[in-house]
Write a protein that holds these residues in place. Structure first.
Motif, PDB file in Angstrom:
ATOM      1  N   ASP A   1      -6.846   3.923   1.024  1.00 36.67           N
ATOM      2  CA  ASP A   1      -5.451   3.589   0.781  1.00 36.67           C
ATOM      3  C   ASP A   1      -5.359   2.909  -0.584  1.00 36.67           C
ATOM      4  O   ASP A   1      -6.179   2.043  -0.899  1.00 36.67           O
ATOM      5  CB  ASP A   1      -4.928   2.657   1.880  1.00 36.67           C
ATOM      6  N   ILE A   2      -4.402   3.310  -1.379  1.00 40.06           N
ATOM      7  CA  ILE A   2      -4.201   2.706  -2.693  1.00 40.06           C
ATOM      8  C   ILE A   2      -3.119   1.645  -2.565  1.00 40.06           C
ATOM      9  O   ILE A   2      -2.035   1.909  -2.031  1.00 40.06           O
ATOM     10  CB  ILE A   2      -3.825   3.773  -3.734  1.00 40.06           C
ATOM     11  N   CYS A   3      -3.427   0.448  -3.049  1.00 43.44           N
ATOM     12  CA  CYS A   3      -2.518  -0.685  -2.917  1.00 43.44           C
ATOM     13  C   CYS A   3      -2.296  -1.346  -4.266  1.00 43.44           C
ATOM     14  O   CYS A   3      -3.166  -1.329  -5.129  1.00 43.44           O
ATOM     15  CB  CYS A   3      -3.079  -1.708  -1.940  1.00 43.44           C
ATOM     16  N   LYS A   4      -1.125  -1.945  -4.410  1.00 46.18           N
ATOM     17  CA  LYS A   4      -0.777  -2.680  -5.631  1.00 46.18           C
ATOM     18  C   LYS A   4      -0.641  -4.153  -5.284  1.00 46.18           C
ATOM     19  O   LYS A   4      -0.057  -4.497  -4.245  1.00 46.18           O
ATOM     20  CB  LYS A   4       0.531  -2.156  -6.206  1.00 46.18           C
TER      21      LYS A   4
ATOM     22  N   THR B   1      -8.169   0.294  -4.512  1.00 51.02           N
ATOM     23  CA  THR B   1      -8.357   1.265  -3.442  1.00 51.02           C
ATOM     24  C   THR B   1      -9.108   0.575  -2.315  1.00 51.02           C
ATOM     25  O   THR B   1     -10.153  -0.027  -2.532  1.00 51.02           O
ATOM     26  CB  THR B   1      -9.162   2.485  -3.937  1.00 51.02           C
TER      27      THR B   1
ATOM     28  N   CYS C   1       0.819  -1.201   0.000  1.00 55.05           N
ATOM     29  CA  CYS C   1       0.000   0.000   0.000  1.00 55.05           C
ATOM     30  C   CYS C   1       0.857   1.257   0.000  1.00 55.05           C
ATOM     31  O   CYS C   1       2.039   1.219   0.335  1.00 55.05           O
ATOM     32  CB  CYS C   1      -0.939  -0.020   1.204  1.00 55.05           C
ATOM     33  N   GLU C   2       0.223   2.374  -0.378  1.00 54.43           N
ATOM     34  CA  GLU C   2       0.910   3.665  -0.433  1.00 54.43           C
ATOM     35  C   GLU C   2       1.636   4.002   0.861  1.00 54.43           C
ATOM     36  O   GLU C   2       2.702   4.590   0.837  1.00 54.43           O
ATOM     37  CB  GLU C   2      -0.097   4.791  -0.705  1.00 54.43           C
ATOM     38  N   LYS C   3       1.039   3.628   1.951  1.00 58.62           N
ATOM     39  CA  LYS C   3       1.622   3.950   3.258  1.00 58.62           C
ATOM     40  C   LYS C   3       2.811   3.050   3.585  1.00 58.62           C
ATOM     41  O   LYS C   3       3.328   3.074   4.692  1.00 58.62           O
ATOM     42  CB  LYS C   3       0.547   3.863   4.334  1.00 58.62           C
TER      43      LYS C   3
ATOM     44  N   THR D   1      -3.901  -2.298  -9.388  1.00 56.34           N
ATOM     45  CA  THR D   1      -4.003  -1.350  -8.283  1.00 56.34           C
ATOM     46  C   THR D   1      -5.447  -1.344  -7.796  1.00 56.34           C
ATOM     47  O   THR D   1      -6.371  -1.354  -8.599  1.00 56.34           O
ATOM     48  CB  THR D   1      -3.603   0.061  -8.747  1.00 56.34           C
TER      49      THR D   1
END
Length: 67
Positions: free
Chosen positions: A59-62, A51, A8-10, A49
């Motif tokens: 949170d956006i995750c790959k 959300t 995730c982005e975080k 990707t």
């Protein structure tokens, strides 16, 4: 019955087992395919990707891998 790894982005790297409703146990990272997270992963491929909506925001995750 897939094991999915997402980043995730975080910066969090998470692994989840996608299971049936009766087997779900979030404390063991087993999520139902019908849960909000499970349904957002359903049908996706490695590199996709998504959300994820959480109580603290989205949170956006790959998707890193699917086993």
């Amino acid at each position: 019955g897939s094991l999915v790894t997402i980043k995730c982005e975080k910066g969090l790297l998470r692994k989840y087992s996608i299971v049936g409703e009766n087997e779900a146990n979030p404390m063991e990272a087993k999520i139902s395919y019908k849960s909000p997270l499970g349904s957002s992963l359903f049908g996706k491929k490695k590199g996709s990707t998504i959300t994820i909506e959480t109580p603290s925001g989205s949170d956006i995750c790959k998707i890193i891998s699917i086993e």
